[in-house]
Write an enzyme that holds these catalytic residues in place. Structure first.
Site, PDB file in Angstrom:
ATOM      1  N   ILE A  40       0.801  -1.225   0.000  1.00 58.32           N
ATOM      2  CA  ILE A  40       0.000   0.000   0.000  1.00 58.32           C
ATOM      3  C   ILE A  40       0.830   1.269   0.000  1.00 58.32           C
ATOM      4  O   ILE A  40       0.303   2.361  -0.158  1.00 58.32           O
ATOM      5  CB  ILE A  40      -1.000   0.043   1.185  1.00 58.32           C
ATOM      6  CG1 ILE A  40      -0.297  -0.246   2.517  1.00 58.32           C
ATOM      7  CG2 ILE A  40      -2.167  -0.896   0.950  1.00 58.32           C
ATOM      8  CD1 ILE A  40      -1.182  -0.079   3.726  1.00 58.32           C
ATOM      9  N   GLY A  41       2.112   1.133   0.188  1.00 58.85           N
ATOM     10  CA  GLY A  41       2.906   2.355   0.198  1.00 58.85           C
ATOM     11  C   GLY A  41       4.386   2.068   0.031  1.00 58.85           C
ATOM     12  O   GLY A  41       4.869   0.998   0.396  1.00 58.85           O
ATOM     13  N   THR A  44      10.788   6.578   0.950  1.00 60.13           N
ATOM     14  CA  THR A  44      12.239   6.549   0.790  1.00 60.13           C
ATOM     15  C   THR A  44      12.867   5.470   1.664  1.00 60.13           C
ATOM     16  O   THR A  44      13.852   4.857   1.293  1.00 60.13           O
ATOM     17  CB  THR A  44      12.819   7.922   1.193  1.00 60.13           C
ATOM     18  OG1 THR A  44      11.926   8.921   0.722  1.00 60.13           O
ATOM     19  CG2 THR A  44      14.175   8.139   0.614  1.00 60.13           C
ATOM     20  N   PHE A  45      12.292   5.259   2.826  1.00 64.41           N
ATOM     21  CA  PHE A  45      12.942   4.360   3.770  1.00 64.41           C
ATOM     22  C   PHE A  45      12.100   3.144   4.133  1.00 64.41           C
ATOM     23  O   PHE A  45      12.427   2.437   5.083  1.00 64.41           O
ATOM     24  CB  PHE A  45      13.293   5.123   5.060  1.00 64.41           C
ATOM     25  CG  PHE A  45      14.295   6.225   4.833  1.00 64.41           C
ATOM     26  CD1 PHE A  45      15.649   5.938   4.676  1.00 64.41           C
ATOM     27  CD2 PHE A  45      13.887   7.545   4.761  1.00 64.41           C
ATOM     28  CE1 PHE A  45      16.565   6.945   4.457  1.00 64.41           C
ATOM     29  CE2 PHE A  45      14.811   8.568   4.541  1.00 64.41           C
ATOM     30  CZ  PHE A  45      16.147   8.267   4.390  1.00 64.41           C
ATOM     31  N   SER A  46      11.013   2.913   3.404  1.00 61.02           N
ATOM     32  CA  SER A  46      10.172   1.795   3.811  1.00 61.02           C
ATOM     33  C   SER A  46       9.227   1.337   2.722  1.00 61.02           C
ATOM     34  O   SER A  46       9.015   2.026   1.728  1.00 61.02           O
ATOM     35  CB  SER A  46       9.335   2.201   5.016  1.00 61.02           C
ATOM     36  OG  SER A  46       8.275   3.029   4.577  1.00 61.02           O
ATOM     37  N   LYS A  66       4.845  -2.004   8.217  1.00 58.52           N
ATOM     38  CA  LYS A  66       5.852  -1.108   7.643  1.00 58.52           C
ATOM     39  C   LYS A  66       7.224  -1.749   7.782  1.00 58.52           C
ATOM     40  O   LYS A  66       7.749  -1.865   8.892  1.00 58.52           O
ATOM     41  CB  LYS A  66       5.788   0.258   8.338  1.00 58.52           C
ATOM     42  CG  LYS A  66       6.811   1.254   7.814  1.00 58.52           C
ATOM     43  CD  LYS A  66       6.494   2.674   8.275  1.00 58.52           C
ATOM     44  CE  LYS A  66       7.567   3.650   7.794  1.00 58.52           C
ATOM     45  NZ  LYS A  66       7.213   5.047   8.044  1.00 58.52           N
ATOM     46  N   ASP A 153       7.555  15.848   8.473  1.00 63.73           N
ATOM     47  CA  ASP A 153       7.142  15.439   7.128  1.00 63.73           C
ATOM     48  C   ASP A 153       5.623  15.513   6.998  1.00 63.73           C
ATOM     49  O   ASP A 153       4.988  14.587   6.490  1.00 63.73           O
ATOM     50  CB  ASP A 153       7.676  14.035   6.829  1.00 63.73           C
ATOM     51  CG  ASP A 153       7.833  13.781   5.332  1.00 63.73           C
ATOM     52  OD1 ASP A 153       7.724  14.742   4.544  1.00 63.73           O
ATOM     53  OD2 ASP A 153       8.054  12.624   4.947  1.00 63.73           O
TER      54      ASP A 153
END
Ligand code: ADP
Ligand code: MG
Ligand code: ZN
Length: 482
Positions: A40-41, A44-46, A66, A153
């Site tokens: 689902i996503g 940059t880091f996950s 995640k 963010d």
């Protein structure tokens, strides 16, 4: 291969299935307890996946898993977990169910929050829906800021909204950190810190976080269908109990496991990401090296070099050390003090980002600022807010901003009305089906003055006078009878 896994693989793209298989292999506990349904996503880091419990198919509850890029800095992971655990779970901030770790792979398990996509609804929202959106965003930020944490963010993809249930969730504490002023005081009273390697560090971090329930306790509690209660050492109701984020500094070295993962993952993105995370980090574990910018940001007024006020960078300035200041976040949502590398940043940076979201909502334009770099972002802010107010604000935090030509401030009300009445730029996502045209048009023909008063307070160029989340919730836009 169990039946449910092969069923899932039928509908997923090959690269996603490859990533899921890798995750199952590197973190066996995930495959033991969860059936991943889809991705689902991807940030940059996950990578984030939607999953259900494997052994309890009757349980409808879904989870967001995640998986953090294995080369991520342990303090980053710790920070994210701590924020979710201590701040999350109430007032529109997503909570955490548990955390699974195998070597340097970390998977954060959160409740799955079904949500709509900003691009799909921005053109369809009425003014009162915008009001509710902003109110809920500010409630989430008030919660985060009570802990002196900067989210860093804040943007629509990190603030999830379900239009049907009218629920909201602030996610992604991957860049969050303590407000530096506070940190300095704490640091000075700290004892000598010793270096640890990544894996030891992570072990310690996760041991310290032992109060997050284990997978088995989760399955048990779900089986009994009782809500999962998490006991945290700091009472959630007490905003004075503030989480302390780690401040250790060192360059991480890739462990064998993370290298193996990177090798297995053939996608160029993976390789790039693992390389990127090994770059030199600043105090927040974020890359620091930036090109010298053409907007001279010399502290003080007296400057003797040759390039001062010139459209060039002289040799003297080229040789200057880069100023280190946190600058993580998304370009179009960065505040002036972040763009001008002000070292003492506060929770006000999130308020600016909330202001940019509000500007998007009032104008119906997303993204509002499409900056490719910090200088362009500053130029875009100057174009809207005027260069003189930006110069004055920069001075207030010890920076000098120069700009040619000198744009005048734009009237935000006129700008938003103009953009709202122009044909939508994002027609692809725009469905007129769900739109009650009359109500919709009426709500936007006369935006109250209080909306722009709030907008100006959120987009205050000076972080020292910018409104706080708590104050903003008391503004007329939210309290007046409409
Ligand atoms: P990154 O740091 O990679 O941006 P995020 O935490 O923002 O990771 O997650 C990436 C995306 O995954 C989000 O933009 C959102 O669409 C989705 N997502 C994250 N957490 C959840 C959740 N709890 N429920 C549903 N979707 C989520
Ligand atoms: Mg995100
Ligand atoms: Zn110079």
């Amino acid at each position: 291969m169990p039946l449910n896994m092969s069923l899932a693989s039928k509908t997923l793209p090959i690269d996603v299935q490859e990533e899921i298989d890798c995750l199952y292999e590197f973190v066996p506990e995930v495959s033991q307890h969860f059936r991943i349904i889809e991705k689902i996503g991807e940030g940059t880091f996950s990578s984030v996946f939607r999953a259900k419990l494997k052994c309890h198919p009757q349980v409808e509850e879904q989870f967001a898993l995640k998986h953090i890029i294995p080369t991520s800095h342990p303090t980053r992971i710790e920070g994210e977990l701590r924020c979710l655990q201590q701040i999350g779970g109430c007032e529109n901030v997503i909570g955490v169910e548990l955390c699974i770790r195998n070597k340097d792979h970390v998977v954060i398990v959160m409740p799955y929050f079904a949500h709509d996509y900003f691009q799909d609804y921005i053109q369809e929202m009425t003014l009162s829906e915008v009001r509710e959106y902003m109110r809920n965003l500010l409630i989430a930020l008030r919660r985060v800021h009570q802990f002196d944490i900067i989210h860093r963010d804040v943007k629509p993809t990190n603030f999830l909204y379900n239009r049907t249930t009218k629920r909201f969730a602030l996610v992604d504490f991957g860049l969050a950190h303590e407000a530096p002023v506070l940190k300095k005081i704490k640091q000075s009273s700290k004892t000598v810190q010793k270096d640890l390697n990544d894996t030891d560090e992570l072990k310690k971090v996760l041991r310290d976080m032992g109060n997050i329930p284990s997978v088995s306790s989760l399955s048990q509690s779900v089986k009994k269908e009782t809500p999962i209660k998490k006991e945290t050492p700091l009472s959630k109701a007490d905003p004075k109990s503030k989480p302390v984020l780690a401040t250790k500094q060192y360059t991480p070295s890739p462990t064998l496991d993370s290298l193996a993962f990177t090798k297995r993952m053939k996608s160029p993105r993976r390789l790039l990401l693992s390389k990127r995370t090994l770059m030199i980090k600043d105090e927040h574990g974020l890359p620091t090296k930036t090109r010298p910018s053409t907007s001279s940001t010399k502290p003080g007024v007296g400057c003797t070099c040759q390039c001062f006020n010139q459209p060039m960078i002289c040799r003297m300035c080229m040789a200057r050390a880069n100023q280190i200041a946190p600058r993580a976040g998304t370009p179009g949502f960065r505040s002036p003090e972040v763009l001008l590398k002000c070292p003492d940043q506060s929770t006000a940076v999130d308020i600016w980002s909330a202001g940019v979201i509000f500007l998007s909502l009032l104008s119906g334009r997303y993204p509002f600022f499409r900056a490719v770099d910090d200088v362009t972002a500053l130029a875009q802010i100057a174009t809207i807010m005027g260069s003189d107010p930006l110069k004055t604000a920069a001075k207030s935090f010890g920076k000098q901003f120069m700009c040619s030509p000198n744009p005048q401030p734009v009237d935000l009300r006129t700008l938003c009305h103009k953009l709202r009445s122009a044909p939508p730029r994002i027609g692809k996502h725009h469905s007129s089906k769900t739109l009650n045209k009359e109500n919709f048009t009426r709500s936007w023909t006369n935006i109250p003055k209080s909306a722009f008063d709030l907008l100006h307070r959120l987009l205050d160029l000076n972080p020292g006078t910018r409104i706080t989340a708590e104050e903003a919730l008391e503004e007329a836009f939210f309290t007046e009878c409409i």
